[in-house]
Write an enzyme that holds these catalytic residues in place. Structure first.
Site, PDB file in Angstrom:
ATOM      1  N   TYR A 101      35.140 -52.862 -34.554  1.00  0.00           N
ATOM      2  CA  TYR A 101      34.987 -54.178 -35.652  1.00  0.00           C
ATOM      3  C   TYR A 101      35.677 -53.720 -37.437  1.00  0.00           C
ATOM      4  CZ  TYR A 101      33.430 -56.296 -40.271  1.00  0.00           C
ATOM      5  OH  TYR A 101      33.198 -56.827 -40.789  1.00  0.00           O
ATOM      6  N   ASP A 173      27.429 -48.075 -31.775  1.00  0.00           N
ATOM      7  CA  ASP A 173      27.229 -49.123 -32.083  1.00  0.00           C
ATOM      8  C   ASP A 173      26.614 -50.144 -31.214  1.00  0.00           C
ATOM      9  OD1 ASP A 173      27.349 -51.636 -33.524  1.00  0.00           O
ATOM     10  OD2 ASP A 173      28.472 -51.126 -34.786  1.00  0.00           O
TER      11      ASP A 173
HETATM   12  N1  LCS Z   1      28.820 -53.498 -35.794  1.00  0.00           N
HETATM   13  C1  LCS Z   1      29.408 -54.521 -35.370  1.00  0.00           C
HETATM   14  C2  LCS Z   1      30.160 -54.009 -33.892  1.00  0.00           C
HETATM   15  C3  LCS Z   1      29.919 -55.702 -35.858  1.00  0.00           C
HETATM   16  O1  LCS Z   1      30.232 -57.113 -35.236  1.00  0.00           O
HETATM   17  C4  LCS Z   1      30.120 -55.922 -37.764  1.00  0.00           C
HETATM   18  C5  LCS Z   1      30.126 -56.484 -39.271  1.00  0.00           C
HETATM   19  C6  LCS Z   1      28.737 -54.492 -38.028  1.00  0.00           C
HETATM   20  C7  LCS Z   1      28.933 -53.754 -37.388  1.00  0.00           C
HETATM   21  C8  LCS Z   1      29.179 -54.613 -39.528  1.00  0.00           C
HETATM   22  O2  LCS Z   1      27.428 -55.410 -39.691  1.00  0.00           O
HETATM   23  P1  LCS Z   1      27.619 -55.956 -41.249  1.00  0.00           P
HETATM   24  O3  LCS Z   1      27.580 -55.229 -42.456  1.00  0.00           O
HETATM   25  O4  LCS Z   1      27.805 -57.358 -41.598  1.00  0.00           O
HETATM   26  O5  LCS Z   1      25.747 -56.246 -40.715  1.00  0.00           O
HETATM   27  N2  LCS Z   1      30.437 -58.235 -37.470  1.00  0.00           N
HETATM   28  C9  LCS Z   1      31.289 -58.986 -38.196  1.00  0.00           C
HETATM   29  C10 LCS Z   1      32.542 -59.772 -37.002  1.00  0.00           C
HETATM   30  O6  LCS Z   1      32.209 -59.657 -36.123  1.00  0.00           O
HETATM   31  N3  LCS Z   1      32.820 -60.973 -38.173  1.00  0.00           N
HETATM   32  O7  LCS Z   1      31.927 -60.002 -39.179  1.00  0.00           O
HETATM   33  C11 LCS Z   1      31.119 -60.004 -39.200  1.00  0.00           C
END
Ligand code: LCS
Length: 382
Positions: A101, A173
């Site tokens: 990400y 992750d």
């Molecule tokens: N890990 C993955 C695989 C993610 O897709 C995201 C956020 C995060 C960690 C971070 O998580 P958060 O702090 O937002 O809860 N992914 C996003 C996406 O694909 N678009 O916007 C946020």
């Protein structure tokens, strides 16, 4: 005794009726502080240090991932940073997969070095690159599989074995697959992190994160979190707990719909290439069958043309919404090069296969026919 099945654990795991009132649903302790009585030491003091609603979420996710303990955090980013800070410090080397990400990439590239960590970006799909960062002294490896947004597979067993030989720890992750389809701890990883904002919550209405691992590591991660302030709000923990109860049902449906959407996209003349691990000709299909028990709800595809065509197509959609995030019951679509992965330098994006024509689709749980009809109309009009 036989361990209860995954769906039973998703519904009941980590919960018990309230010992005071008998309430069957998990009580929401929406409080910042706790009155200190005669109990010494007090069980709860302050919600940044711990809260009973947060703890139910922690027990449930630990049970689902097959870990000893878990820590709930305010977001996925908080979960990732907390794990890294608990495992590495100034002068130590951290290797981060480039195929993650965009926020994770940026954290590794821009923030960790300011904290004194030496960061190496690598491609864990290539054995020689994993061996290379280990040889150069990486203490921690951070990666996602399938990769985001290109949905290639990383061989977790292989990476974890290589890391173990060198005494390095692997953080996976697991946001995209969830423990319903993939359990990295069983494949040799030390730590699993989640953006619980995504499939665990499932309804797109709360931010949260979870870290899972051994008891001692989680205690250290909790000490870090108490000081960095990344506690999850009790209400968000409660929403995510409620979401997890239907995780298996939703993942099955996401997965079924994603396969149908991937097959449809493959047949459309405006689509150059479809990336979905469930398609038999996906390069990681065999590995996906071995290390996952389903293929999930994310589909990426390359449109003929570039950014202009992608934006035109997304503008023609009605049911499928253009938004970042994923794992929602609603179908969400986005353009990684200009949205989730815009923080990556262009040549890095090109190298990873994140071109201007790449589209990432989080397939929701609507009727597959309706999602396909919406996509078809928008694709035909490009
Ligand atoms: N890990 C993955 C695989 C993610 O897709 C995201 C956020 C995060 C960690 C971070 O998580 P958060 O702090 O937002 O809860 N992914 C996003 C996406 O694909 N678009 O916007 C946020």
């Amino acid at each position: 005794m036989r361990e209860k099945g995954f769906s039973t654990r998703a519904v009941h795991g980590g919960e018990e009726p309230c010992p005071v009132t008998g309430a069957h649903a998990v009580p929401l302790y929406q409080t910042s502080t706790f009155v200190l009585g005669r109990e010494l030491p007090p069980r709860y003091v302050y919600t940044r240090h711990g809260n009973p609603t947060q703890e139910v979420l922690e027990r449930k996710v630990a049970l689902l991932e097959g870990g000893e303990a878990a820590l709930a955090t305010a977001s996925g980013m908080a979960a990732i940073l907390t794990s890294l800070l608990a495992l590495a410090g100034r002068g130590e080397r951290v290797a981060c997969s480039a195929a993650v990400y965009g926020g994770t990439y940026s954290l590794a590239r821009n923030l960790l070095p300011r904290l004194g960590m030496e960061v190496m970006m690598f491609d864990p799909r290539r054995r020689e690159e994993t061996e290379g960062v280990l040889r150069r002294g990486a203490k921690v490896l951070l990666l996602e599989t399938p990769t985001n947004p290109t949905l290639d597979l990383v061989d977790l067993r292989e990476v974890c074995e290589l890391a173990k030989e060198r005494g390095a720890k692997v953080i996976v992750d697991n946001t995209l697959m969830t423990p319903y389809y993939q359990r990295p701890l069983e494949l040799g990883a030390e730590v699993v992190v989640h953006s619980a904002t995504k499939y665990l919550c499932g309804h797109g209405d709360a931010l949260g994160g979870v870290v899972v691992g051994e008891e001692g590591f989680i205690s250290e991660a909790r000490r870090v979190l108490v000081l960095t302030g990344g506690a999850i709000s009790p209400f968000n923990a409660w929403l995510i707990l409620r979401g997890i109860k239907t995780l298996p049902l939703r993942m099955e449906r996401h997965s079924q719909n994603a396969l149908r959407v991937a097959e449809f996209l493959r047949s459309h003349p405006r689509v150059r290439r479809v990336r979905y691990p469930g398609l038999p000709d996906h390069p990681g299909h065999e590995l996906a069958r071995r290390q996952m028990s389903g293929f999930g709800g994310m589909v990426s595809f390359e449109l003929e043309g570039g950014r202009e065509e992608v934006y035109r197509m997304m503008g023609g959609l009605e049911l499928v919404k253009c938004a970042v995030s994923l794992g929602d019951v609603s179908s969400l679509i986005e353009h990684p090069a200009s949205m989730t992965h815009r923080a990556l330098p262009e040549e890095e994006r090109e190298r990873l296969g994140i071109g201007e024509g790449l589209v990432r689709l989080s397939v929701g749980v609507e009727d597959a026919e309706d999602i396909i009809e919406d996509l078809e109309k928008a694709l035909d009009a490009v």
